[in-house]
Design a protein around this motif. Structure first.
Motif, mmCIF file in Angstrom:
data_model
loop_
_atom_site.group_PDB
_atom_site.id
_atom_site.type_symbol
_atom_site.label_atom_id
_atom_site.label_comp_id
_atom_site.label_asym_id
_atom_site.label_seq_id
_atom_site.Cartn_x
_atom_site.Cartn_y
_atom_site.Cartn_z
ATOM 1 N N SER A 11 -11.476 -6.644 -0.652
ATOM 2 C CA SER A 11 -11.470 -5.685 0.657
ATOM 3 C C SER A 11 -10.017 -5.579 0.943
ATOM 4 C CB SER A 11 -12.448 -6.028 1.768
ATOM 5 O OG SER A 11 -12.294 -7.348 2.061
ATOM 6 N N VAL A 12 -9.264 -6.359 0.741
ATOM 7 C CA VAL A 12 -7.932 -6.284 1.242
ATOM 8 C C VAL A 12 -7.085 -5.400 0.397
ATOM 9 C CG1 VAL A 12 -5.833 -7.464 1.639
ATOM 10 C CG2 VAL A 12 -7.896 -8.673 2.198
ATOM 11 N N PRO A 13 -6.366 -4.630 0.994
ATOM 12 C CA PRO A 13 -5.469 -3.530 0.204
ATOM 13 C C PRO A 13 -4.676 -4.298 -0.653
ATOM 14 C CG PRO A 13 -5.795 -2.673 2.526
ATOM 15 C CD PRO A 13 -6.318 -4.083 2.642
ATOM 16 N N ALA A 14 -4.394 -3.567 -1.890
ATOM 17 C CA ALA A 14 -3.476 -4.333 -2.790
ATOM 18 C C ALA A 14 -2.059 -4.588 -2.233
ATOM 19 C CB ALA A 14 -3.249 -3.274 -3.894
ATOM 20 N N GLN A 15 -1.623 -3.806 -1.468
ATOM 21 C CA GLN A 15 -0.238 -3.850 -1.041
ATOM 22 C C GLN A 15 -0.154 -4.987 0.018
ATOM 23 O OE1 GLN A 15 -2.164 -1.430 -0.233
ATOM 24 N NE2 GLN A 15 -1.781 -0.624 1.974
ATOM 25 N N LEU A 16 -1.297 -5.612 0.585
ATOM 26 C CA LEU A 16 -1.337 -6.839 1.475
ATOM 27 C C LEU A 16 -1.531 -7.905 0.751
ATOM 28 C CD1 LEU A 16 -3.057 -5.166 4.541
ATOM 29 C CD2 LEU A 16 -0.576 -5.271 4.137
ATOM 30 N N MET A 59 -3.438 -4.453 9.814
ATOM 31 C CA MET A 59 -4.284 -3.276 9.766
ATOM 32 C C MET A 59 -5.181 -3.088 11.270
ATOM 33 S SD MET A 59 -5.530 -2.758 5.912
ATOM 34 C CE MET A 59 -6.152 -1.350 6.442
ATOM 35 N N THR A 102 -1.433 -8.748 -2.717
ATOM 36 C CA THR A 102 -0.826 -8.969 -4.009
ATOM 37 C C THR A 102 0.262 -10.033 -3.768
ATOM 38 O OG1 THR A 102 -0.812 -6.592 -4.608
ATOM 39 C CG2 THR A 102 0.993 -8.121 -5.607
ATOM 40 N N LEU A 125 -4.223 -9.326 7.235
ATOM 41 C CA LEU A 125 -5.035 -8.204 7.241
ATOM 42 C C LEU A 125 -5.263 -7.645 8.848
ATOM 43 C CD1 LEU A 125 -6.985 -5.870 5.877
ATOM 44 C CD2 LEU A 125 -8.833 -7.342 6.466
ATOM 45 N N ALA A 150 -8.962 -3.397 11.158
ATOM 46 C CA ALA A 150 -9.970 -4.367 10.475
ATOM 47 C C ALA A 150 -10.154 -5.307 11.657
ATOM 48 C CB ALA A 150 -9.019 -5.094 9.601
#
Length: 296
Positions: A277-282, A252, A284, A248, A255
């Motif tokens: 809180s972690v975007p799905a694209q990161l 990002m 998954t 993250l 962050a």
């Protein structure tokens, strides 16, 4: 993918292990194996005592050999429990946070027990080499020499406590052979991979020619690789949460602000917060193979 987890042997989501060998068997099987090895070590110990109390000088000589082998197996029992089965939970207050950095000090548990294992096996190999016939003596002398190299290798590095330091600008880590740092924007890749002693680490690959990459200490047996290993097991945190946090902060930039608040990032301890809180694209990539500790 910007980062990758080396595929585990099982497709079923499980907690991220500390060592590569853990992926070979379910956790329950490791408990069973620990018990089996302990029973075998106890059997050898009883045998050594039985030989030692005999009147035969030859029997007493072999009692020392059997005792040495028993010691080698007892240290394996300790390793299985302390390095594989035991999973301590770090208190957030033990992580140092300021307005400039967050430092996660590591434990000497893995380094210390690995060194202890090498020493015990070195002593055992020397005892066996003295007792056996000439044909086998050469073999055990070679084993002892190899173990001596391992002992020296670990003695040179055990004084350097593993740790990870996170700042808004970059990451710094002390690992087995090197203490180095690099800016977040100079990271080329982040991988979960096997390192020294079979332990799994977060390996940060540095961009070629990155000016921010600095080495602070080098082990005499090390060579420059333009990588930084964050030794996850030594941090006593859930390695999955650490991997997701590193990813993250790397990908990002916004962050990174939470690393300069003077508070320990909750994502290092709170699995629900970290995953949510972690975007799905990161997230998954990691969550397809592993689940946070404590989750069923």
């Amino acid at each position: 993918m910007p980062s990758s987890a080396e595929a585990p042997l099982s497709r079923r989501a499980r907690t991220m292990p500390s060592a590569a060998v853990e992926m070979l068997l379910p956790r329950a099987a490791w408990w069973i194996m620990c018990g089996i090895v302990a029973v075998f070590a106890a059997f050898l110990t009883v045998g050594a005592v039985d030989l030692a109390v005999g009147a035969d000088a030859e029997a007493r000589r072999w009692a020392l050999v059997v005792a040495a082998v028993a010691g080698m197996f007892w240290i394996v029992v300790a390793d299985l429990f302390i390095l594989v089965l035991y999973r301590p939970r770090r208190d957030p207050v033990s992580v140092r946070a300021s307005t400039t950095e967050v430092e996660v000090p590591g434990s000497r548990r893995f380094a210390g027990w690995t060194l202890a294992t090498a020493v015990v096996w070195l002593v055992g190999a020397c005892i066996i080499a003295v007792a056996v016939d000439a044909a086998w003596r050469v073999f055990w002398i070679i084993v002892a020499v190899l173990l001596l190299a391992v002992v020296i290798d670990h003695l040179l590095s055990i004084g350097h406590v593993r740790r990870a330091v996170l700042t808004r600008n970059g990451v710094r880590a002390t690992s087995f052979r090197i203490d180095a740092e690099v800016a977040w924007d100079d990271i080329a890749a982040l991988r979960w991979t096997q390192a020294t002693g079979g332990l799994m680490v977060a390996r940060i690959e540095v961009k070629s020619g990155a000016a921010s990459y600095v080495e602070h200490w080098r082990h005499p047996f090390a060579r420059r690789r333009d990588t930084i290993d964050v030794e996850l097991p030594a941090l006593d945190l859930d390695p999955l949460l650490v991997m997701m946090a590193l990813q993250l902060y790397w990908l990002m930039p916004t962050a990174r602000a939470e690393l300069a608040t003077g508070r320990v990032p909750a994502r290092l301890f709170d699995a629900d917060l970290a995953v949510g809180s972690v975007p799905a694209q990161l997230g998954t990539d990691w969550l397809a193979s592993f689940r946070p500790r404590g989750q069923r």
